[in-house]
Design a protein around this motif. Sequence first.
Motif, PDB file in Angstrom:
ATOM      1  N   GLY A  12       0.807  -1.210   0.000  1.00 44.92           N
ATOM      2  CA  GLY A  12       0.000   0.000   0.000  1.00 44.92           C
ATOM      3  C   GLY A  12       0.836   1.254   0.000  1.00 44.92           C
ATOM      4  N   MET A  13       0.162   2.365  -0.260  1.00 45.58           N
ATOM      5  CA  MET A  13       0.826   3.667  -0.273  1.00 45.58           C
ATOM      6  C   MET A  13      -0.151   4.754   0.147  1.00 45.58           C
ATOM      7  SD  MET A  13       1.018   4.538  -4.285  1.00 45.58           S
ATOM      8  CE  MET A  13      -0.412   5.177  -5.106  1.00 45.58           C
ATOM      9  N   THR A  14       0.372   5.766   0.804  1.00 44.74           N
ATOM     10  CA  THR A  14      -0.417   6.933   1.148  1.00 44.74           C
ATOM     11  C   THR A  14      -0.634   7.755  -0.116  1.00 44.74           C
ATOM     12  OG1 THR A  14       0.441   6.973   3.389  1.00 44.74           O
ATOM     13  CG2 THR A  14      -0.454   9.040   2.551  1.00 44.74           C
ATOM     14  N   CYS A  15      -1.843   8.277  -0.270  1.00 43.70           N
ATOM     15  CA  CYS A  15      -2.168   9.045  -1.468  1.00 43.70           C
ATOM     16  C   CYS A  15      -3.184  10.126  -1.127  1.00 43.70           C
ATOM     17  CB  CYS A  15      -2.724   8.108  -2.535  1.00 43.70           C
ATOM     18  SG  CYS A  15      -3.062   8.917  -4.104  1.00 43.70           S
ATOM     19  N   GLN A  16      -2.873  11.361  -1.452  1.00 46.00           N
ATOM     20  CA  GLN A  16      -3.810  12.467  -1.276  1.00 46.00           C
ATOM     21  C   GLN A  16      -4.521  12.804  -2.569  1.00 46.00           C
ATOM     22  OE1 GLN A  16      -0.244  14.453   0.680  1.00 46.00           O
ATOM     23  NE2 GLN A  16      -1.889  15.946   0.673  1.00 46.00           N
ATOM     24  N   SER A  17      -3.925  12.433  -3.681  1.00 44.78           N
ATOM     25  CA  SER A  17      -4.479  12.821  -4.979  1.00 44.78           C
ATOM     26  C   SER A  17      -5.471  11.752  -5.444  1.00 44.78           C
ATOM     27  CB  SER A  17      -3.361  13.006  -5.993  1.00 44.78           C
ATOM     28  OG  SER A  17      -2.536  11.856  -6.036  1.00 44.78           O
ATOM     29  N   ARG A  25       3.053   5.442   8.122  1.00 49.16           N
ATOM     30  CA  ARG A  25       3.620   4.117   7.889  1.00 49.16           C
ATOM     31  C   ARG A  25       3.577   3.774   6.405  1.00 49.16           C
ATOM     32  NH1 ARG A  25       1.974  -1.669  10.510  1.00 49.16           N
ATOM     33  NH2 ARG A  25       2.232  -0.499  12.424  1.00 49.16           N
ATOM     34  N   MET A  26       2.442   4.024   5.760  1.00 46.81           N
ATOM     35  CA  MET A  26       2.288   3.683   4.344  1.00 46.81           C
ATOM     36  C   MET A  26       3.069   4.619   3.429  1.00 46.81           C
ATOM     37  SD  MET A  26       0.528   0.966   3.992  1.00 46.81           S
ATOM     38  CE  MET A  26      -0.392  -0.084   5.102  1.00 46.81           C
ATOM     39  N   ALA A  27       3.437   5.791   3.935  1.00 43.93           N
ATOM     40  CA  ALA A  27       4.236   6.730   3.150  1.00 43.93           C
ATOM     41  C   ALA A  27       5.723   6.401   3.228  1.00 43.93           C
ATOM     42  CB  ALA A  27       4.009   8.162   3.643  1.00 43.93           C
ATOM     43  N   GLY A  28       6.120   5.612   4.196  1.00 43.64           N
ATOM     44  CA  GLY A  28       7.531   5.306   4.408  1.00 43.64           C
ATOM     45  C   GLY A  28       8.041   4.206   3.498  1.00 43.64           C
ATOM     46  N   PRO A  29       9.347   3.941   3.583  1.00 42.49           N
ATOM     47  CA  PRO A  29       9.990   2.988   2.693  1.00 42.49           C
ATOM     48  C   PRO A  29       9.977   1.529   3.158  1.00 42.49           C
ATOM     49  CG  PRO A  29      11.635   4.100   4.007  1.00 42.49           C
ATOM     50  CD  PRO A  29      10.309   4.700   4.377  1.00 42.49           C
ATOM     51  N   SER A  30       9.335   1.220   4.261  1.00 42.40           N
ATOM     52  CA  SER A  30       9.383  -0.125   4.823  1.00 42.40           C
ATOM     53  C   SER A  30       8.862  -1.191   3.865  1.00 42.40           C
ATOM     54  CB  SER A  30       8.564  -0.174   6.116  1.00 42.40           C
ATOM     55  OG  SER A  30       8.444  -1.503   6.573  1.00 42.40           O
ATOM     56  N   ARG A  57       6.492   1.689  -5.820  1.00 45.64           N
ATOM     57  CA  ARG A  57       6.407   0.221  -5.837  1.00 45.64           C
ATOM     58  C   ARG A  57       4.955  -0.234  -5.748  1.00 45.64           C
ATOM     59  NH1 ARG A  57      10.048  -2.369  -1.465  1.00 45.64           N
ATOM     60  NH2 ARG A  57       8.176  -1.695  -0.418  1.00 45.64           N
ATOM     61  N   ALA A  58       4.140   0.481  -4.962  1.00 48.89           N
ATOM     62  CA  ALA A  58       2.725   0.110  -4.854  1.00 48.89           C
ATOM     63  C   ALA A  58       2.026   0.298  -6.201  1.00 48.89           C
ATOM     64  CB  ALA A  58       2.041   0.923  -3.767  1.00 48.89           C
ATOM     65  N   TYR A  59       2.339   1.380  -6.899  1.00 47.38           N
ATOM     66  CA  TYR A  59       1.743   1.588  -8.224  1.00 47.38           C
ATOM     67  C   TYR A  59       2.135   0.444  -9.158  1.00 47.38           C
ATOM     68  CZ  TYR A  59       1.547   2.967 -13.062  1.00 47.38           C
ATOM     69  OH  TYR A  59       1.354   2.955 -14.418  1.00 47.38           O
TER      70      TYR A  59
END
Length: 183
Positions: free
Chosen positions: A57-62, A108-113, A82-84
């Motif tokens: 997953g990834m954080t997304c505002q758009s 957490r989802m915005a980070g590189p983990s 990577r999520a895309y």
Amino acid sequence: MDHDHDFEWRPGETLEVDGEAARTEASWFREVLGRYASGVTVVTTMTGTASGESPIGMTCQSFTSVSLDPPLVAFLPTRQSRAYAAIRRSGTFCVNLLAADQADVSDRMAGPSDDKFAGLAWHPAPGTGAPILDGVVGYVDCTVEAIHEAGDHVIVVGRVVDLATGEDTKPLVYHRGDYTTTG
């Protein structure tokens, strides 16, 4: 040419800018557009690995609605996400609308983990199996309808296959470089 990789456009999105003039212009662009408050989402999918399927997953505002008939939404990830890449491969994604108390999930989802889901409660979406995070104010489960090139990002259009409201609480909002809530 001087390539700098430390300009953060949105949480977790580091973009390449060329030199000091481009960095100044990008900072001003971010400052002005940061005046527009946006909801915070986490876009998820399942990805195949050598050890089986795993969530990504990834954080997304758009994120935005596109059409009622057919029901379409869109989000705009960076090309190098990577999520895309996993969403492009799977052809499915779920947009989780974060609640006001989920800033830690966004971070957490915005980070590189590599293990963003460790200890995080979720369940598979009924339509696609993509992760629905526990505690969200709603979710929109989709199949990929189209992908359009857009500068250093892409526009991913999704056809809605399922959606629902979740917790009856305030949403998480991003405004002027920080998290906030609405009334």
